[in-house]
Design a protein around this motif. Sequence first.
Motif, short mmCIF file in Angstrom:
data_model
loop_
_atom_site.label_atom_id
_atom_site.label_comp_id
_atom_site.label_asym_id
_atom_site.label_seq_id
_atom_site.Cartn_x
_atom_site.Cartn_y
_atom_site.Cartn_z
N VAL A 19 0.84 -1.20 0.00
CA VAL A 19 0.00 0.00 0.00
C VAL A 19 0.88 1.25 0.00
CG1 VAL A 19 -1.67 1.32 1.36
CG2 VAL A 19 -1.99 -1.15 1.06
N LYS A 20 1.93 1.25 0.79
CA LYS A 20 2.84 2.41 0.87
C LYS A 20 3.52 2.67 -0.47
CE LYS A 20 5.67 5.34 3.09
NZ LYS A 20 5.34 6.46 3.91
N ILE A 21 3.93 1.62 -1.17
CA ILE A 21 4.56 1.79 -2.48
C ILE A 21 3.62 2.57 -3.40
CG2 ILE A 21 5.31 0.60 -4.58
CD1 ILE A 21 6.41 -1.64 -2.69
N GLY A 22 2.36 2.17 -3.44
CA GLY A 22 1.39 2.87 -4.29
C GLY A 22 1.19 4.32 -3.89
N SER A 23 1.28 4.60 -2.60
CA SER A 23 1.09 5.98 -2.14
C SER A 23 2.25 6.88 -2.55
CB SER A 23 0.91 6.02 -0.62
OG SER A 23 2.15 5.83 0.05
N LEU A 24 3.38 6.29 -2.91
CA LEU A 24 4.57 7.06 -3.29
C LEU A 24 4.75 7.17 -4.81
CD1 LEU A 24 7.07 5.51 -0.71
CD2 LEU A 24 5.95 7.75 -0.59
N ARG A 25 3.80 6.72 -5.58
CA ARG A 25 3.96 6.64 -7.04
C ARG A 25 4.25 7.99 -7.70
NH1 ARG A 25 -1.23 6.70 -5.89
NH2 ARG A 25 -2.71 7.82 -7.19
N GLU A 26 3.83 9.09 -7.10
CA GLU A 26 4.07 10.41 -7.69
C GLU A 26 5.47 10.94 -7.40
OE1 GLU A 26 1.96 11.65 -9.85
OE2 GLU A 26 0.52 10.04 -9.45
N SER A 27 6.17 10.32 -6.46
CA SER A 27 7.53 10.71 -6.11
C SER A 27 8.45 9.53 -6.44
CB SER A 27 7.61 11.06 -4.62
OG SER A 27 8.95 11.32 -4.27
N ARG A 28 8.88 9.46 -7.69
CA ARG A 28 9.58 8.28 -8.20
C ARG A 28 10.80 7.89 -7.36
NH1 ARG A 28 8.41 3.68 -10.92
NH2 ARG A 28 10.39 2.72 -11.38
N LYS A 29 11.63 8.83 -7.02
CA LYS A 29 12.86 8.50 -6.28
C LYS A 29 12.51 7.93 -4.91
CE LYS A 29 17.27 8.20 -6.08
NZ LYS A 29 17.85 7.05 -6.75
N GLU A 30 11.58 8.55 -4.21
CA GLU A 30 11.17 8.05 -2.91
C GLU A 30 10.53 6.66 -3.04
OE1 GLU A 30 8.60 9.56 0.99
OE2 GLU A 30 8.58 10.76 -0.83
N CYS A 31 9.75 6.47 -4.09
CA CYS A 31 9.12 5.17 -4.35
C CYS A 31 10.19 4.10 -4.60
CB CYS A 31 8.18 5.29 -5.55
SG CYS A 31 7.25 3.79 -5.91
N GLU A 32 11.19 4.43 -5.41
CA GLU A 32 12.28 3.48 -5.69
C GLU A 32 13.04 3.12 -4.41
OE1 GLU A 32 14.64 5.42 -8.66
OE2 GLU A 32 13.23 4.94 -10.27
N ASN A 33 13.36 4.13 -3.60
CA ASN A 33 14.09 3.89 -2.36
C ASN A 33 13.28 3.02 -1.39
OD1 ASN A 33 16.30 5.37 -3.26
ND2 ASN A 33 15.63 7.24 -2.25
N PHE A 34 12.00 3.35 -1.24
CA PHE A 34 11.15 2.58 -0.33
C PHE A 34 11.01 1.14 -0.83
CE2 PHE A 34 7.26 0.70 1.16
CZ PHE A 34 7.36 0.90 2.52
N THR A 35 10.80 0.96 -2.13
CA THR A 35 10.64 -0.38 -2.68
C THR A 35 11.90 -1.21 -2.49
OG1 THR A 35 9.03 0.45 -4.28
CG2 THR A 35 10.03 -1.70 -4.76
N SER A 36 13.06 -0.62 -2.68
CA SER A 36 14.31 -1.33 -2.46
C SER A 36 14.41 -1.78 -1.00
CB SER A 36 15.50 -0.45 -2.83
OG SER A 36 16.70 -1.14 -2.61
N ASP A 37 14.11 -0.87 -0.07
CA ASP A 37 14.14 -1.22 1.35
C ASP A 37 13.08 -2.27 1.68
OD1 ASP A 37 16.20 0.59 1.75
OD2 ASP A 37 14.89 2.15 2.60
N PHE A 38 11.90 -2.13 1.12
CA PHE A 38 10.81 -3.09 1.32
C PHE A 38 11.27 -4.49 0.91
CE2 PHE A 38 7.35 -5.35 -0.94
CZ PHE A 38 6.46 -5.56 0.10
N LEU A 39 11.89 -4.61 -0.25
CA LEU A 39 12.34 -5.92 -0.71
C LEU A 39 13.46 -6.46 0.18
CD1 LEU A 39 12.19 -5.33 -4.54
CD2 LEU A 39 10.68 -6.78 -3.18
N ASP A 40 14.35 -5.60 0.65
CA ASP A 40 15.41 -6.03 1.57
C ASP A 40 14.81 -6.53 2.89
OD1 ASP A 40 17.41 -5.35 -0.24
OD2 ASP A 40 17.85 -3.43 0.72
N ASN A 41 13.78 -5.87 3.37
CA ASN A 41 13.18 -6.21 4.66
C ASN A 41 12.20 -7.37 4.61
OD1 ASN A 41 14.55 -4.17 6.09
ND2 ASN A 41 13.03 -2.66 5.44
N ARG A 42 11.52 -7.56 3.49
CA ARG A 42 10.46 -8.57 3.40
C ARG A 42 10.88 -9.84 2.68
NH1 ARG A 42 9.09 -5.67 6.75
NH2 ARG A 42 9.51 -7.68 7.72
N TYR A 43 11.89 -9.77 1.81
CA TYR A 43 12.32 -10.92 1.02
C TYR A 43 13.75 -11.31 1.38
CZ TYR A 43 8.19 -10.39 -1.90
OH TYR A 43 6.90 -10.32 -2.35
N ALA A 44 14.10 -12.56 1.16
CA ALA A 44 15.39 -13.12 1.57
C ALA A 44 16.40 -13.19 0.42
CB ALA A 44 15.18 -14.51 2.17
#
Length: 155
Positions: A19-44
Amino acid sequence: MITKQQVIKAQQLWADGVVKIGSLRESRKECENFTSDFLDNRYAFEAGPVLFKPTKCQEVQFRSTKSDAISYFIAGDDRSCSEDKGFAIQPWTNVRFENTDFILEESRAIAMGNYYFTDLDGNEAKVEYSFGYKLIDGTLKIDLHHSSFPYNPDV
């Protein structure tokens, strides 16, 4: 032993992240940074193979790298798979899990069921999932993610 409550917490963190990734779609750099961290934190990805079969893939059905997962979640000009449209930037307002059951072990867990993605108009998309989790430094991380639409005999 991993508990059902730990798996449910990991699922909620995953849902909140999508849900947070979608909320950041208008701020591409912030979205990319959050998604990278999300994948580091949620996936192995850092601990070995991740078996990732996203829902909306036809040409490249299986994604084994973090960059392939980023491509699926947020697409972009540098996406690794041309078919990706950015699943998580749709956006979704809610994701909820309905677990069918769990397999719980000392350092692994598997959950299977349906999860539901709510769009901006309040419509829910039902998707079937199987998630495998590995306990890494006290955190459950996904190393198996299989997701598909329910069987439709008319297709």
